[in-house]
Write a protein that holds these residues in place. Structure first.
Motif, PDB file in Angstrom:
ATOM      1  N   GLN A  51       0.837  -1.205   0.000  1.00  0.00           N
ATOM      2  CA  GLN A  51       0.000   0.000   0.000  1.00  0.00           C
ATOM      3  C   GLN A  51       0.875   1.259   0.000  1.00  0.00           C
ATOM      4  OE1 GLN A  51      -2.594   0.338   3.369  1.00  0.00           O
ATOM      5  NE2 GLN A  51      -3.927   1.789   2.336  1.00  0.00           N
ATOM      6  N   LEU A  52       1.939   1.263   0.801  1.00  0.00           N
ATOM      7  CA  LEU A  52       2.840   2.410   0.824  1.00  0.00           C
ATOM      8  C   LEU A  52       3.508   2.619  -0.532  1.00  0.00           C
ATOM      9  CD1 LEU A  52       4.518   1.871   4.299  1.00  0.00           C
ATOM     10  CD2 LEU A  52       2.965   3.729   3.666  1.00  0.00           C
ATOM     11  N   LEU A  53       3.897   1.537  -1.181  1.00  0.00           N
ATOM     12  CA  LEU A  53       4.491   1.644  -2.514  1.00  0.00           C
ATOM     13  C   LEU A  53       3.488   2.192  -3.515  1.00  0.00           C
ATOM     14  CD1 LEU A  53       6.494  -1.694  -2.700  1.00  0.00           C
ATOM     15  CD2 LEU A  53       7.429   0.613  -2.516  1.00  0.00           C
ATOM     16  N   TRP A  54       2.257   1.718  -3.456  1.00  0.00           N
ATOM     17  CA  TRP A  54       1.224   2.176  -4.372  1.00  0.00           C
ATOM     18  C   TRP A  54       0.936   3.658  -4.180  1.00  0.00           C
ATOM     19  CZ3 TRP A  54      -3.851   3.986  -3.839  1.00  0.00           C
ATOM     20  CH2 TRP A  54      -4.571   4.033  -5.031  1.00  0.00           C
ATOM     21  N   GLU A  55       0.935   4.121  -2.932  1.00  0.00           N
ATOM     22  CA  GLU A  55       0.679   5.534  -2.665  1.00  0.00           C
ATOM     23  C   GLU A  55       1.786   6.422  -3.208  1.00  0.00           C
ATOM     24  OE1 GLU A  55       0.172   5.734   1.544  1.00  0.00           O
ATOM     25  OE2 GLU A  55      -1.855   4.901   1.478  1.00  0.00           O
ATOM     26  N   GLN A  56       3.021   5.917  -3.302  1.00  0.00           N
ATOM     27  CA  GLN A  56       4.153   6.693  -3.801  1.00  0.00           C
ATOM     28  C   GLN A  56       4.247   6.670  -5.321  1.00  0.00           C
ATOM     29  OE1 GLN A  56       6.397   8.626  -2.067  1.00  0.00           O
ATOM     30  NE2 GLN A  56       4.939   8.318  -0.426  1.00  0.00           N
ATOM     31  N   ASP A  57       3.502   5.792  -5.985  1.00  0.00           N
ATOM     32  CA  ASP A  57       3.566   5.675  -7.443  1.00  0.00           C
ATOM     33  C   ASP A  57       3.020   6.957  -8.074  1.00  0.00           C
ATOM     34  OD1 ASP A  57       3.668   4.875 -10.048  1.00  0.00           O
ATOM     35  OD2 ASP A  57       2.408   3.115  -9.789  1.00  0.00           O
ATOM     36  N   ASP A  58       3.775   7.491  -9.034  1.00  0.00           N
ATOM     37  CA  ASP A  58       3.354   8.755  -9.663  1.00  0.00           C
ATOM     38  C   ASP A  58       2.539   8.531 -10.931  1.00  0.00           C
ATOM     39  OD1 ASP A  58       5.281   7.966 -11.439  1.00  0.00           O
ATOM     40  OD2 ASP A  58       6.532   9.737 -11.220  1.00  0.00           O
ATOM     41  N   GLY A  59       2.225   7.278 -11.269  1.00  0.00           N
ATOM     42  CA  GLY A  59       1.369   6.998 -12.411  1.00  0.00           C
ATOM     43  C   GLY A  59       2.086   6.908 -13.741  1.00  0.00           C
ATOM     44  N   THR A  60       3.403   6.996 -13.744  1.00  0.00           N
ATOM     45  CA  THR A  60       4.157   6.865 -14.990  1.00  0.00           C
ATOM     46  C   THR A  60       4.845   5.516 -15.024  1.00  0.00           C
ATOM     47  OG1 THR A  60       6.161   7.837 -14.066  1.00  0.00           O
ATOM     48  CG2 THR A  60       4.561   9.354 -15.061  1.00  0.00           C
ATOM     49  N   ASP A  61       5.432   5.192 -16.158  1.00  0.00           N
ATOM     50  CA  ASP A  61       6.099   3.903 -16.323  1.00  0.00           C
ATOM     51  C   ASP A  61       7.436   3.824 -15.610  1.00  0.00           C
ATOM     52  OD1 ASP A  61       4.056   2.915 -17.842  1.00  0.00           O
ATOM     53  OD2 ASP A  61       4.971   3.475 -19.744  1.00  0.00           O
ATOM     54  N   ASP A  62       7.961   4.947 -15.127  1.00  0.00           N
ATOM     55  CA  ASP A  62       9.281   4.909 -14.499  1.00  0.00           C
ATOM     56  C   ASP A  62       9.219   4.581 -13.009  1.00  0.00           C
ATOM     57  OD1 ASP A  62       8.235   7.292 -13.582  1.00  0.00           O
ATOM     58  OD2 ASP A  62       9.985   8.489 -14.066  1.00  0.00           O
ATOM     59  N   GLY A  63       8.060   4.248 -12.476  1.00  0.00           N
ATOM     60  CA  GLY A  63       7.964   3.810 -11.081  1.00  0.00           C
ATOM     61  C   GLY A  63       7.605   4.922 -10.136  1.00  0.00           C
ATOM     62  N   GLU A  64       8.103   4.792  -8.924  1.00  0.00           N
ATOM     63  CA  GLU A  64       7.749   5.713  -7.856  1.00  0.00           C
ATOM     64  C   GLU A  64       8.563   6.996  -7.936  1.00  0.00           C
ATOM     65  OE1 GLU A  64       8.810   2.475  -7.081  1.00  0.00           O
ATOM     66  OE2 GLU A  64       6.786   1.717  -7.114  1.00  0.00           O
ATOM     67  N   LEU A  65       8.112   7.976  -7.196  1.00  0.00           N
ATOM     68  CA  LEU A  65       8.814   9.253  -7.131  1.00  0.00           C
ATOM     69  C   LEU A  65      10.076   9.110  -6.286  1.00  0.00           C
ATOM     70  CD1 LEU A  65       5.829  11.656  -6.427  1.00  0.00           C
ATOM     71  CD2 LEU A  65       7.237  11.623  -8.471  1.00  0.00           C
ATOM     72  N   PRO A  66      11.247   9.445  -6.826  1.00  0.00           N
ATOM     73  CA  PRO A  66      12.451   9.479  -5.996  1.00  0.00           C
ATOM     74  C   PRO A  66      12.327  10.592  -4.956  1.00  0.00           C
ATOM     75  CG  PRO A  66      13.016   9.447  -8.321  1.00  0.00           C
ATOM     76  CD  PRO A  66      11.535   9.669  -8.216  1.00  0.00           C
ATOM     77  N   PRO A  67      13.067  10.492  -3.859  1.00  0.00           N
ATOM     78  CA  PRO A  67      12.989  11.533  -2.831  1.00  0.00           C
ATOM     79  C   PRO A  67      13.325  12.902  -3.405  1.00  0.00           C
ATOM     80  CG  PRO A  67      14.314   9.688  -2.079  1.00  0.00           C
ATOM     81  CD  PRO A  67      13.994   9.443  -3.517  1.00  0.00           C
ATOM     82  N   GLY A  68      12.542  13.892  -3.049  1.00  0.00           N
ATOM     83  CA  GLY A  68      12.785  15.262  -3.472  1.00  0.00           C
ATOM     84  C   GLY A  68      12.237  15.613  -4.843  1.00  0.00           C
ATOM     85  N   GLU A  69      11.711  14.648  -5.560  1.00  0.00           N
ATOM     86  CA  GLU A  69      11.159  14.937  -6.883  1.00  0.00           C
ATOM     87  C   GLU A  69       9.746  15.478  -6.733  1.00  0.00           C
ATOM     88  OE1 GLU A  69       9.834  12.528 -10.858  1.00  0.00           O
ATOM     89  OE2 GLU A  69      11.699  11.953  -9.884  1.00  0.00           O
ATOM     90  N   PRO A  70       9.426  16.596  -7.404  1.00  0.00           N
ATOM     91  CA  PRO A  70       8.075  17.146  -7.267  1.00  0.00           C
ATOM     92  C   PRO A  70       7.038  16.229  -7.912  1.00  0.00           C
ATOM     93  CG  PRO A  70       9.308  18.345  -8.925  1.00  0.00           C
ATOM     94  CD  PRO A  70      10.260  17.371  -8.301  1.00  0.00           C
ATOM     95  N   PRO A  71       5.828  16.196  -7.368  1.00  0.00           N
ATOM     96  CA  PRO A  71       4.772  15.352  -7.961  1.00  0.00           C
ATOM     97  C   PRO A  71       4.432  15.815  -9.376  1.00  0.00           C
ATOM     98  CG  PRO A  71       3.966  16.530  -6.001  1.00  0.00           C
ATOM     99  CD  PRO A  71       5.379  16.928  -6.211  1.00  0.00           C
ATOM    100  N   ARG A  72       4.056  14.858 -10.208  1.00  0.00           N
ATOM    101  CA  ARG A  72       3.667  15.150 -11.572  1.00  0.00           C
ATOM    102  C   ARG A  72       2.150  15.049 -11.681  1.00  0.00           C
ATOM    103  NH1 ARG A  72       7.698  10.662 -13.327  1.00  0.00           N
ATOM    104  NH2 ARG A  72       9.610  11.674 -12.730  1.00  0.00           N
ATOM    105  N   GLY A  73       1.599  15.746 -12.667  1.00  0.00           N
ATOM    106  CA  GLY A  73       0.167  15.655 -12.898  1.00  0.00           C
ATOM    107  C   GLY A  73      -0.216  14.268 -13.383  1.00  0.00           C
ATOM    108  N   ARG A  74      -1.357  13.779 -12.941  1.00  0.00           N
ATOM    109  CA  ARG A  74      -1.839  12.448 -13.349  1.00  0.00           C
ATOM    110  C   ARG A  74      -2.420  12.516 -14.740  1.00  0.00           C
ATOM    111  NH1 ARG A  74      -0.969   8.192  -9.918  1.00  0.00           N
ATOM    112  NH2 ARG A  74      -1.001   8.839  -7.779  1.00  0.00           N
ATOM    113  N   ARG A  75      -2.188  11.466 -15.519  1.00  0.00           N
ATOM    114  CA  ARG A  75      -2.798  11.369 -16.840  1.00  0.00           C
ATOM    115  C   ARG A  75      -4.229  10.893 -16.686  1.00  0.00           C
ATOM    116  NH1 ARG A  75       2.039   8.330 -20.053  1.00  0.00           N
ATOM    117  NH2 ARG A  75       3.523  10.006 -19.823  1.00  0.00           N
ATOM    118  N   ARG A  76      -5.063  11.342 -17.566  1.00  0.00           N
ATOM    119  CA  ARG A  76      -6.473  10.943 -17.504  1.00  0.00           C
ATOM    120  C   ARG A  76      -6.808  10.077 -18.663  1.00  0.00           C
ATOM    121  NH1 ARG A  76      -9.664  15.299 -14.326  1.00  0.00           N
ATOM    122  NH2 ARG A  76      -7.932  16.271 -13.299  1.00  0.00           N
TER     123      ARG A  76
END
Length: 76
Positions: A51-76
């Motif tokens: 669940q923690l991993l899923w919450e950190q996923d930014d919705g792109t193919d490159d996986g989760e957000l590395p520390p300090g990376e700003p969140p990206r907009g979700r694709r619709r």
């Protein structure tokens, strides 16, 4: 958390009787996964980490957000 590639559990008969198991955490490196033996309530721990991993996923193919990376907009 952003480096975790796979998480799984292993339980033998004794582990099932005692309510524990081995948690296997792997990343994308050549090294073998980290084994955490005799984890109490391993099913709950496994589910919580997923669940923690899923919450950190930014919705792109490159996986989760590395520390300090700003969140990206979700694709619709």
């Amino acid at each position: 958390m952003y480096r975790i590639n796979d998480i799984s559990i292993e339980k033998d008969l004794i582990d099932r009787l005692l309510g524990c198991g081995t948690l296997v955490i792997a990343d994308a490196t050549e090294k073998p996964g980290m084994l955490l033996d005799d984890v109490p309530r391993v099913d709950t721990v496994h589910r919580t980490i997923q669940q923690l991993l899923w919450e950190q996923d930014d919705g792109t193919d490159d996986g989760e957000l590395p520390p300090g990376e700003p969140p990206r907009g979700r694709r619709r």
